[in-house]
Scaffold this active site. Structure first.
Site, mmCIF file in Angstrom:
data_model
loop_
_atom_site.group_PDB
_atom_site.id
_atom_site.type_symbol
_atom_site.label_atom_id
_atom_site.label_comp_id
_atom_site.label_asym_id
_atom_site.label_seq_id
_atom_site.Cartn_x
_atom_site.Cartn_y
_atom_site.Cartn_z
ATOM 1 C CB SER A 254 -0.892 0.018 1.251
ATOM 2 O OG SER A 254 -0.114 0.202 2.419
ATOM 3 C CE LYS A 255 -1.980 5.843 -3.751
ATOM 4 N NZ LYS A 255 -2.923 6.954 -4.052
ATOM 5 N NE ARG A 256 -1.803 2.173 5.954
ATOM 6 C CZ ARG A 256 -2.965 1.815 5.415
ATOM 7 N NH1 ARG A 256 -3.758 2.724 4.889
ATOM 8 N NH2 ARG A 256 -3.333 0.549 5.402
#
Length: 484
Positions: A254-256
């Site tokens: 994910s972007k995180r």
């Protein structure tokens, strides 16, 4: 066999996710391995997710990674437009949707949002809506009356509710689903735009795409795609569904994570060639277990039949190692060009930055690592005098102090502060004293760097620092040793 034609069809919604880059790469490699064509198509039918400037990011990323398309919005190959909103404006999707309506393979749906909401159910904690074919039973008169009245509508695919549908994927084999699981998906939305599911089928056919490469999250939609191909009487393309990419905790990347996009990785100091090389191995393995490939070598070696079904783990440690290998092999001039901004963030003094770059070239894995290797050039760090003690070198406080005190006058007389001249002077001292080289070089390197680990030896460091700074640091080292 027809010429192989693949496509990369991204939505302009922001930075290119690693998974999307892999899709583009595999599509490119499949085409080029067979001497085929690689197309770029911009799928911008989801206007709500459109991000200004994202199309430019797509072009820039493909160019920097070397995935040069043969046809696209900027390279008309005769099957354009290559932007879906332009194709929608030309009426292509509505035309083909109406053909399905005429065949009974699709139908107009005038249901309100309120009615659709009433069909929603909660299954395993997730809210889903399965359409009940209510509008399939409208008469032609009712349909025309609704159209004449301007009532908003969508066009839905008319899927069977009995029997099964089987499709073949090159990675996952034959997959059969019960038709009762196939919802009547929307083909044309109420705003006149096609859904992704419909537009990509129409476009792939009209553009002559022979191999469709995409993530395995689209496996469940493939039976609906096949039913569209069959309804039109079109040949189904070869499906190549790529495995999921996860992080080290085996969760979806994910972007995180901080490294989910190509641009994230470039900003973190990775080089494009290493990123492409590493991404190629996320789900594919060559026969000989080789790991380092140029793009041209990937084209030669890539065989999608060796792709895996299992999720691929994005291992940052492995990527860092691979990036380091690329940096070691890089042309010195190019390395300096890329490393210079990182060096200048740390070094403000008038020093030979090229020599500093050469020192770190084989010692870093990503460019931001440079700072920790070279900051002592800019300013002398505080350090523990115990660093002068080295059991392996057989140096003690006393021997280190003696060495520094004895070489200081030699280095004060020295005019030529080149690496070779300095080494020759110190080598003569070693020879005259009958001691080991390390016994002399260790305390000198400690004095001029204040570090246990340095990217170069004592004389190379002194060459960059120059005579005045080198002598000042050695004198300071003598003072520290005299204090303990």
């Amino acid at each position: 066999m027809n010429k192989v034609r693949t496509r990369y069809a991204p939505s302009p919604t922001g930075r290119m996710h690693v998974g999307n880059l892999r899709t583009a790469l595999y599509a490119y490699l499949i085409a080029k391995h067979e001497g085929g064509d690689f197309l770029l198509r911009i799928e911008d039918t989801d206007q709500e997710r459109f991000v200004e400037g994202a199309t430019e990011i797509i072009y820039r990323t493909l160019e920097k990674t070397g995935l040069i398309h043969d046809e696209g919005p900027d390279k008309d190959g005769g099957v354009g437009p290559y932007v879906q909103s332009q194709r929608q404006a030309a009426g292509i999707y509505l035309e083909y949707a109406k053909k399905l309506v005429e065949k009974g393979e699709a139908y107009y749906c005038f249901c309100t949002q309120e009615r659709l909401n009433s069909l929603k159910k909660t299954v395993n904690g997730e809210e889903i809506m399965t359409y009940d074919k209510h509008c399939l039973h409208l008469t032609q008169e009712e349909i025309q009356a609704n159209l004449d009245a301007g009532i908003p509508y969508v066009i839905r695919q008319n899927n069977p509710t009995e029997g099964t549908t089987t499709f073949h994927d090159e990675i996952y084999g034959d997959i059969t689903v019960d038709n009762s699981e196939l919802d009547d998906m929307v083909l044309i939305k109420s705003d006149g735009y096609p859904t992704y599911n419909f537009a990509n089928v129409v476009d792939d056919h009209l553009m002559g795409i022979t191999h469709v490469v995409r993530g395995n999250e689209y496996l469940s939609s493939s039976p609906k795609y096949n039913r569209l191909y069959d309804a039109f009487g079109w040949e189904v393309p070869v499906y190549v569904h790529c495995p999921l990419i996860t992080n080290e905790e085996h969760k979806k990347l994910s972007k995180r994570s901080g490294h989910s996009s190509y641009e994230d990785l470039i900003e973190q100091g990775f080089v494009s060639e290493a990123v492409v090389n590493y991404v190629a191995l996320l789900g594919w393995s060559p026969e000989d277990n080789r790991e380092i490939f140029s793009l041209e070598e990937l084209v030669e070696a890539f065989d999608y039949r060796h792709m895996s079904k299992s999720p691929a783990v994005f291992d940052v440690t492995k990527l860092r190692w691979m990036n380091g290998e690329y940096l070691k092999a890089m042309d010195p001039d190019r390395f300096y060009e890329m490393a210079e901004p990182y060096i200048r963030k740390v070094i403000k003094k008038d020093l030979d930055l090229r020599k500093i770059a050469a020192m770190v070239k084989t010692r870093i894995e990503v460019f931001p690592d440079i700072a920790d290797h070279i900051d002592f050039f800019e300013s002398m760090p505080e350090y523990d005098p115990q660093m002068y003690v080295h059991k392996k070198m057989k140096t003690t406080r006393e021997t280190s102090l003696q060495v520094l005190q004895e070489v200081l006058p030699l280095l004060e007389k020295q005019e030529d502060y080149s690496n070779d001249a300095l080494y020759e002077t110190l080598a003569k001292y070693v020879s005259d004293k009958g001691c080991k080289t390390g016994t002399v070089m260790w305390p000198i390197r400690t004095a001029v760097s204040g570090r246990q680990m340095t990217p170069a030896g004592a004389t190379e460091i002194m060459e960059v620092l120059g005579k005045q700074e080198s002598l000042e640091r050695i004198r300071r080292g003598i003072q520290l040793l005299n204090q303990i």
